[in-house]
Design a protein around this motif. Structure first.
Motif, short mmCIF file in Angstrom:
data_model
loop_
_atom_site.label_atom_id
_atom_site.label_comp_id
_atom_site.label_asym_id
_atom_site.label_seq_id
_atom_site.Cartn_x
_atom_site.Cartn_y
_atom_site.Cartn_z
N GLY A 261 0.81 -1.21 0.00
CA GLY A 261 0.00 0.00 0.00
C GLY A 261 0.85 1.26 0.00
O GLY A 261 0.58 2.21 -0.73
N ALA A 262 1.90 1.25 0.80
CA ALA A 262 2.77 2.43 0.87
C ALA A 262 3.43 2.72 -0.47
O ALA A 262 3.52 3.87 -0.91
N LYS A 263 3.91 1.68 -1.15
CA LYS A 263 4.64 1.87 -2.40
C LYS A 263 3.73 2.36 -3.54
O LYS A 263 4.23 2.74 -4.61
N ALA A 264 2.42 2.35 -3.35
CA ALA A 264 1.51 2.87 -4.37
C ALA A 264 1.41 4.39 -4.34
O ALA A 264 0.80 4.99 -5.24
N LEU A 265 2.00 5.02 -3.32
CA LEU A 265 1.91 6.47 -3.20
C LEU A 265 2.69 7.18 -4.30
O LEU A 265 3.77 6.74 -4.72
N ARG A 266 2.16 8.30 -4.72
CA ARG A 266 2.87 9.16 -5.67
C ARG A 266 4.00 9.89 -4.97
O ARG A 266 4.09 9.90 -3.74
N ARG A 267 4.85 10.53 -5.74
CA ARG A 267 5.88 11.41 -5.17
C ARG A 267 5.18 12.53 -4.40
O ARG A 267 4.26 13.18 -4.90
N GLY A 268 5.57 12.73 -3.16
CA GLY A 268 4.94 13.75 -2.33
C GLY A 268 3.66 13.28 -1.66
O GLY A 268 2.94 14.09 -1.08
N GLY A 269 3.37 11.98 -1.75
CA GLY A 269 2.16 11.45 -1.13
C GLY A 269 2.28 11.38 0.39
O GLY A 269 3.33 11.63 0.99
#
Length: 366
Positions: A261-269
């Motif tokens: 789930g964490a790795k799905a974040l965009r840059r600056g998420g």
């Protein structure tokens, strides 16, 4: 007062008559009309969860009720007001780092046990004593609707996480652990706060399908498998990357699901951790230091919610932004408290509420 008493860990609740609470300055006595039963209540009462609480006590965290009596320092509350009783009690002698308990449920640390011993009894009773600041007026309602308003206890926890993550209208939000009570309520809260899309992640496909059916086209569901493609599947459903991820996974979830789930974040998420994931063997979430730094991700832990979140959520319900009709409520009488605990354990699911209504005599469950 009549109450369900936990005399010792591992024993059934005993229905007993206890002395009525006696009011003091800074306190309110509330007639409990409805109180929620957590799906994991059996694990608390058996001692399996090792919660820091001292039997004998009346358990139960949070309630909907009516004010019976107010202390001399109360300026707005009046006898008869419908209120929500917030179980998150903070000591008054340290504004920066207050010792905290969940009334009738647990103390956060040994230093908070004195607070737990004073506000000892929770909501599985016809009456309860609550600090004045923990009582929020919710406006008039029909008594038959009090059970639905117990959804506040489920909604407020993820709402606190979404506020901490600074959810913005139009954001794409991931709720990791969306098939549980708090997770599914988090999907509801995110939609109400203006999320353009919510990706609901969980391991039970049937429960995910039910969540999507109940909440409509702004919700996309992904079944987590624990393999390396979980992150890719999340991003595909998001049609890009995630702005805000709320991790509210239960104790038994794996480290791989947290990291996917964490790795799905965009840059600056933004990533908000609210779950109960525990280390099992060598399987523990590892902080991806370089990834967090290079992708400028904001990492935030959040426990419960700020007090101002309560009137905010009440206003969202009153405005129709949050519909309590989405929640399926099963009600039990106080005499059937043990049956309610067993039912909650066996029927956990998205937007599902199990409620004890101490002032009523009997229910037909369905």
């Amino acid at each position: 007062m009549k109450a369900a008493l936990l005399n010792a860990f591992g024993t059934p609740l005993s229905i007993e008559t206890l002395p009525d609470p006696v009011i003091g300055t800074g306190e309110v006595i509330v007639d409990v009309v409805a109180t929620g039963v957590a799906s994991y209540a059996h694990g608390v009462f058996s001692g399996a969860r090792n919660y820091l609480l001292e039997p004998p006590l009346v358990p139960g965290a949070g309630a909907i009720g009516r004010v019976r009596a107010v202390g001399p320092d109360s300026t707005r509350l009046a006898v008869g007001d419908w209120v929500y009783c917030d179980p998150t009690i903070r000591a008054r002698d340290n504004a920066i780092n207050p010792d905290t308990i969940l009334q009738g449920w647990t103390a956060r640390n040994p230093a908070a046990l004195s607070l737990h011993r004073f506000y000892h009894h929770g909501s599985f009773a016809t009456q309860m004593l609550v600090p004045t600041e923990n009582v929020t007026a919710i406006g008039d309602l029909e008594e038959r609707d009090a059970g639905k308003w117990c959804a506040l206890s489920q909604l407020l926890v993820p709402f606190g996480g979404l506020l901490a993550g600074e959810l913005q209208p139009g954001d794409t939000v991931l709720v990791n652990g969306a098939t549980g009570g708090f997770g599914s309520a988090g999907v509801v809260a995110a939609l109400a706060m203006g999320a353009a899309k919510v990706v609901a992640a969980g391991r039970n496909q049937h429960k995910l399908d039910e969540l999507a059916r109940l909440l409509g086209p702004r919700v996309s569901c992904v079944r987590m498998t624990g393999d390396v493609d979980d992150t890719r599947r999340i991003c595909e459903l998001a049609e890009g990357e995630i702005d805000l991820a709320l991790d509210i996974l239960p104790r038994g979830a794996s480290a791989s699901q947290v990291l996917a789930g964490a790795k799905a974040l965009r840059r600056g998420g933004r990533l908000v951790l609210m779950g109960g994931v525990r280390k099992t063997g060598d399987d523990e979430p590892a902080l991806p230091y370089a990834w967090l730094m290079h992708n400028e991700v904001t990492l935030r832990g959040q426990w419960m919610y700020p007090r101002v979140a309560i009137p905010q959520m009440v206003s969202m319900i009153r405005a129709g932004l949050v519909s309590l009709t989405k929640f399926n409520v099963t009600e039990f009488a106080l005499d059937d408290a043990n049956e309610a605990v067993a039912f909650a354990a066996d029927n956990a699911g998205p937007l599902s509420l199990v409620v004890i209504s101490p002032c009523r005599r009997k229910y037909t469950h369905g």
